[in-house]
Scaffold this motif. Structure first.
Motif, PDB file in Angstrom:
ATOM      1  N   ARG A  24       0.730  -1.207   0.159  1.00 54.58           N
ATOM      2  CA  ARG A  24      -0.056  -0.068  -0.053  1.00 54.58           C
ATOM      3  C   ARG A  24       0.893   1.238  -0.014  1.00 54.58           C
ATOM      4  O   ARG A  24       1.921   1.314   0.237  1.00 54.58           O
ATOM      5  CB  ARG A  24      -0.876  -0.192   1.427  1.00 54.58           C
ATOM      6  N   ASP A  25       0.270   2.267  -0.540  1.00 58.77           N
ATOM      7  CA  ASP A  25       0.814   3.509  -0.545  1.00 58.77           C
ATOM      8  C   ASP A  25       0.531   4.277   0.766  1.00 58.77           C
ATOM      9  O   ASP A  25      -0.611   4.560   0.852  1.00 58.77           O
ATOM     10  CB  ASP A  25       0.602   4.357  -1.523  1.00 58.77           C
ATOM     11  N   PRO A  26       1.187   4.405   2.002  1.00 60.25           N
ATOM     12  CA  PRO A  26       0.836   4.862   3.166  1.00 60.25           C
ATOM     13  C   PRO A  26       0.003   6.300   3.008  1.00 60.25           C
ATOM     14  O   PRO A  26      -0.921   6.726   3.672  1.00 60.25           O
ATOM     15  CB  PRO A  26       2.034   5.223   4.060  1.00 60.25           C
ATOM     16  N   SER A  27       0.321   7.218   1.969  1.00 63.66           N
ATOM     17  CA  SER A  27      -0.023   8.442   1.645  1.00 63.66           C
ATOM     18  C   SER A  27      -1.457   8.437   1.198  1.00 63.66           C
ATOM     19  O   SER A  27      -2.288   9.114   1.325  1.00 63.66           O
ATOM     20  CB  SER A  27       0.568   9.176   0.776  1.00 63.66           C
ATOM     21  N   GLU A  28      -1.874   7.065   0.728  1.00 66.58           N
ATOM     22  CA  GLU A  28      -3.146   6.887   0.313  1.00 66.58           C
ATOM     23  C   GLU A  28      -4.182   6.175   1.180  1.00 66.58           C
ATOM     24  O   GLU A  28      -5.180   5.813   0.685  1.00 66.58           O
ATOM     25  CB  GLU A  28      -3.186   6.287  -1.223  1.00 66.58           C
ATOM     26  N   ASP A  29      -3.542   5.686   2.177  1.00 66.15           N
ATOM     27  CA  ASP A  29      -4.400   4.988   3.194  1.00 66.15           C
ATOM     28  C   ASP A  29      -5.709   5.639   3.466  1.00 66.15           C
ATOM     29  O   ASP A  29      -5.799   6.663   3.857  1.00 66.15           O
ATOM     30  CB  ASP A  29      -3.647   4.613   4.503  1.00 66.15           C
ATOM     31  N   GLU A  30      -6.731   4.962   3.690  1.00 64.52           N
ATOM     32  CA  GLU A  30      -8.131   5.497   4.005  1.00 64.52           C
ATOM     33  C   GLU A  30      -8.873   4.466   4.535  1.00 64.52           C
ATOM     34  O   GLU A  30      -8.673   3.150   4.233  1.00 64.52           O
ATOM     35  CB  GLU A  30      -8.811   6.049   2.790  1.00 64.52           C
ATOM     36  N   PHE A  31     -10.069   4.681   5.161  1.00 64.19           N
ATOM     37  CA  PHE A  31     -10.944   3.787   5.500  1.00 64.19           C
ATOM     38  C   PHE A  31     -12.058   3.579   4.648  1.00 64.19           C
ATOM     39  O   PHE A  31     -12.722   4.509   4.358  1.00 64.19           O
ATOM     40  CB  PHE A  31     -11.676   3.947   6.803  1.00 64.19           C
ATOM     41  N   GLU A  32     -11.996   2.444   3.696  1.00 61.57           N
ATOM     42  CA  GLU A  32     -13.057   2.289   2.644  1.00 61.57           C
ATOM     43  C   GLU A  32     -14.402   1.820   3.358  1.00 61.57           C
ATOM     44  O   GLU A  32     -14.507   1.391   4.559  1.00 61.57           O
ATOM     45  CB  GLU A  32     -12.683   0.970   1.958  1.00 61.57           C
ATOM     46  N   ASP A  33     -15.209   2.402   2.578  1.00 54.32           N
ATOM     47  CA  ASP A  33     -16.878   2.001   2.913  1.00 54.32           C
ATOM     48  C   ASP A  33     -16.897   0.343   3.087  1.00 54.32           C
ATOM     49  O   ASP A  33     -16.384  -0.135   2.206  1.00 54.32           O
ATOM     50  CB  ASP A  33     -17.879   2.731   1.980  1.00 54.32           C
ATOM     51  N   ILE A  34     -18.049   0.089   3.811  1.00 55.37           N
ATOM     52  CA  ILE A  34     -18.190  -1.331   3.979  1.00 55.37           C
ATOM     53  C   ILE A  34     -18.496  -2.014   2.650  1.00 55.37           C
ATOM     54  O   ILE A  34     -18.040  -3.184   2.214  1.00 55.37           O
ATOM     55  CB  ILE A  34     -19.429  -1.735   4.911  1.00 55.37           C
ATOM     56  N   SER A  35     -19.132  -1.332   1.722  1.00 55.57           N
ATOM     57  CA  SER A  35     -19.621  -1.646   0.580  1.00 55.57           C
ATOM     58  C   SER A  35     -18.407  -2.030  -0.731  1.00 55.57           C
ATOM     59  O   SER A  35     -18.532  -2.588  -1.440  1.00 55.57           O
ATOM     60  CB  SER A  35     -20.490  -0.515  -0.216  1.00 55.57           C
ATOM     61  N   ALA A  36     -17.251  -1.249  -0.328  1.00 51.00           N
ATOM     62  CA  ALA A  36     -16.141  -1.408  -1.125  1.00 51.00           C
ATOM     63  C   ALA A  36     -15.272  -2.430  -0.511  1.00 51.00           C
ATOM     64  O   ALA A  36     -14.208  -3.087  -1.097  1.00 51.00           O
ATOM     65  CB  ALA A  36     -15.142  -0.100  -1.124  1.00 51.00           C
ATOM     66  N   GLN A  37     -15.438  -3.237   0.847  1.00 54.52           N
ATOM     67  CA  GLN A  37     -14.804  -4.257   1.280  1.00 54.52           C
ATOM     68  C   GLN A  37     -15.106  -5.443   0.843  1.00 54.52           C
ATOM     69  O   GLN A  37     -16.263  -5.731   0.211  1.00 54.52           O
ATOM     70  CB  GLN A  37     -14.802  -4.091   2.913  1.00 54.52           C
ATOM     71  N   PHE A  38     -14.560  -6.607   1.268  1.00 54.76           N
ATOM     72  CA  PHE A  38     -15.003  -7.804   0.709  1.00 54.76           C
ATOM     73  C   PHE A  38     -14.333  -9.005   1.701  1.00 54.76           C
ATOM     74  O   PHE A  38     -13.484  -9.010   2.338  1.00 54.76           O
ATOM     75  CB  PHE A  38     -14.138  -8.128  -0.733  1.00 54.76           C
ATOM     76  N   VAL A  39     -15.144 -10.074   1.493  1.00 57.29           N
ATOM     77  CA  VAL A  39     -14.910 -11.437   2.252  1.00 57.29           C
ATOM     78  C   VAL A  39     -14.044 -12.266   1.275  1.00 57.29           C
ATOM     79  O   VAL A  39     -14.752 -12.830   0.465  1.00 57.29           O
ATOM     80  CB  VAL A  39     -16.052 -11.882   3.191  1.00 57.29           C
ATOM     81  N   ASP A  40     -13.029 -12.855   1.796  1.00 57.32           N
ATOM     82  CA  ASP A  40     -12.519 -13.766   1.235  1.00 57.32           C
ATOM     83  C   ASP A  40     -12.765 -15.321   1.948  1.00 57.32           C
ATOM     84  O   ASP A  40     -12.055 -15.340   3.089  1.00 57.32           O
ATOM     85  CB  ASP A  40     -10.857 -13.761   1.171  1.00 57.32           C
ATOM     86  N   VAL A  41     -13.559 -16.242   1.299  1.00 60.80           N
ATOM     87  CA  VAL A  41     -13.736 -17.464   2.023  1.00 60.80           C
ATOM     88  C   VAL A  41     -12.964 -18.717   1.373  1.00 60.80           C
ATOM     89  O   VAL A  41     -12.903 -19.790   1.701  1.00 60.80           O
ATOM     90  CB  VAL A  41     -15.286 -17.813   1.813  1.00 60.80           C
ATOM     91  N   GLY A  42     -11.825 -18.164   0.683  1.00 57.78           N
ATOM     92  CA  GLY A  42     -10.927 -19.295  -0.044  1.00 57.78           C
ATOM     93  C   GLY A  42     -11.333 -19.862  -1.201  1.00 57.78           C
ATOM     94  O   GLY A  42     -10.734 -20.654  -1.868  1.00 57.78           O
ATOM     95  N   ALA A  43     -12.461 -19.321  -1.698  1.00 56.03           N
ATOM     96  CA  ALA A  43     -12.974 -19.809  -3.232  1.00 56.03           C
ATOM     97  C   ALA A  43     -12.061 -19.302  -4.256  1.00 56.03           C
ATOM     98  O   ALA A  43     -11.694 -18.157  -4.223  1.00 56.03           O
ATOM     99  CB  ALA A  43     -14.570 -19.539  -3.214  1.00 56.03           C
ATOM    100  N   ASP A  44     -12.113 -20.058  -5.460  1.00 54.77           N
ATOM    101  CA  ASP A  44     -11.327 -19.595  -6.558  1.00 54.77           C
ATOM    102  C   ASP A  44     -12.145 -19.105  -7.626  1.00 54.77           C
ATOM    103  O   ASP A  44     -11.832 -18.406  -8.542  1.00 54.77           O
ATOM    104  CB  ASP A  44     -10.626 -20.864  -7.040  1.00 54.77           C
ATOM    105  N   SER A  45     -13.419 -19.258  -7.473  1.00 49.43           N
ATOM    106  CA  SER A  45     -14.434 -18.599  -8.541  1.00 49.43           C
ATOM    107  C   SER A  45     -15.706 -18.500  -7.962  1.00 49.43           C
ATOM    108  O   SER A  45     -15.990 -18.901  -6.766  1.00 49.43           O
ATOM    109  CB  SER A  45     -14.512 -19.778  -9.767  1.00 49.43           C
ATOM    110  N   ASP A  46     -16.656 -17.848  -8.851  1.00 49.37           N
ATOM    111  CA  ASP A  46     -17.932 -17.682  -8.246  1.00 49.37           C
ATOM    112  C   ASP A  46     -18.655 -18.781  -8.002  1.00 49.37           C
ATOM    113  O   ASP A  46     -19.559 -18.837  -7.135  1.00 49.37           O
ATOM    114  CB  ASP A  46     -18.750 -16.724  -9.195  1.00 49.37           C
TER     115      ASP A  46
END
Length: 354
Positions: free
Chosen positions: A121-143
């Motif tokens: 990451r570029d520390p100068s661009e660090d920000e708190f993203e809205d929940i809608s921009a975040q994602f959950v990784d469950v370990g799946a490789d495809s939809d």
């Protein structure tokens, strides 16, 4: 805290209960109160009501807490198998990334809310993203892989459980407000064991975090209730990072918080303070100039107006996965509620004199 009652508290806190998906948590609560309640009922949306039938002398009191916790909900699955999420209630976008979560599908699915490594990451661009921009990784490789595990609309909660801290303090998610439903149940147990003259209800409402919805249902339905006491958490402001201008008089371990102003009926405030003095329970005072932000705001405007009061439990780090309370405060709130029921038995009602 007695071992069996501490076990009940732990069961409540470790049973996922996001708004709109409270059934599992309500089952824990109703199973416990059935041991001493005269009757237990639930409605179409899962609000749970337990009653101790008194002698019929004096007003009927309802002690309430809300069963739901904040969380997330799966709103989409990406082509590469990640889950896009939306908030349930007031989820804090500043604490969600890099956390373990559980997706409550037909079977629980473990995942993490992704956070790009600091090296990339570029520390100068660090920000708190809205929940809608975040994602959950469950370990799946495809939809396709992801959709075999979860589907749109599945609720998501942090995976944290109860941790004992020093003294009588604990940390957990969902302390807001399973501690309130615990105290309502404990107050009912005390009223039942004392064979109190007053009729006492314990109520565990749903969907407080998304609009006080369960309280509106219960307030409309329970015409026999003369007064509601909504137990919720409030901000303890005794930790170092609270800004001076936001510091208030509320501290962990200093007892129940009785709120004055707004929805809080002055006769109930007086009853609470007198009961606390008689029972030797220390209380703290808090001001509510506009609204309480709790179920009391819905109860007091039910029907033609029902006297209501907000009694709170001091809580640090609200709406995070590491909320902290002192269990001594929980016991003290239950003691206060039981003392209020005892003291109210001889009253005719709570109307103000005009």
């Amino acid at each position: 805290m007695h071992e069996s009652r501490r076990a009940f508290l732990t069961d409540l806190l470790e049973t996922p209960s996001p708004s709109g998906f409270e059934t599992a948590g309500q089952r824990v609560w109703t199973a416990y109160v059935r041991e001493f309640a005269d009757e237990v009922e639930t409605d179409a949306y899962g609000n749970a009501v337990a009653v101790h039938e008194g002698s019929g002398e004096g007003p009927t009191l309802a002690f309430t807490g809300h069963a739901d916790e904040i969380g997330f909900i799966v709103r989409d699955v990406t082509e590469d198998g990640f889950l896009r999420i939306a908030p349930v209630g007031g989820s804090d976008r500043t604490v969600s990334k890099g956390q373990h979560v559980t997706v409550h599908a037909d079977e629980p699915v473990q995942g993490v809310i992704g956070q790009t490594a600091i090296h990339l990451r570029d520390p100068s661009e660090d920000e708190f993203e809205d929940i809608s921009a975040q994602f959950v990784d469950v370990g799946a490789d495809s939809d396709e892989d992801a959709r075999e595990l979860v589907e749109v609309g599945d609720p998501v909660t942090f995976s944290t459980t109860v941790q004992d801290l020093a003294g009588d303090r604990i940390a957990a998610r969902g302390i807001d407000n399973r501690t309130g439903t615990w105290t309502a149940a404990e107050a009912l147990r005390r009223a039942s064991e004392a064979d109190a003259d007053a009729t006492v209800y314990a109520v565990s409402t749903v969907q407080e975090e998304v609009g006080l919805n369960g309280a509106r249902m219960v307030g409309f339905d329970r015409e026999e209730v003369d007064a509601f006491v909504a137990v919720d958490v409030t901000h303890a402001t005794d930790n170092p990072d609270v800004a001076t201008k936001r510091r208030g008089p509320v501290e962990l371990g200093e007892g129940p918080v009785v709120t004055r102003g707004s929805a809080n009926h002055p006769e109930l405030v007086t009853l609470a303070r007198e009961a606390a003095e008689a029972a030797d329970v220390d209380v703290q005072l808090q001001a509510a100039g506009t609204r309480t932000g709790t179920d009391a705001d819905a109860f007091f405007t039910s029907r033609s107006g029902v006297p209501s009061l907000n009694v709170s439990i001091p809580n640090r780090y609200m709406h995070t996965p590491v909320e902290v309370v002192d269990t001594g405060d929980l016991v003290a709130v239950a003691e206060l509620l039981a003392a209020m029921a005892e003291r109210a038995a001889g009253r005719e009602g709570f109307a103000v004199e005009v």
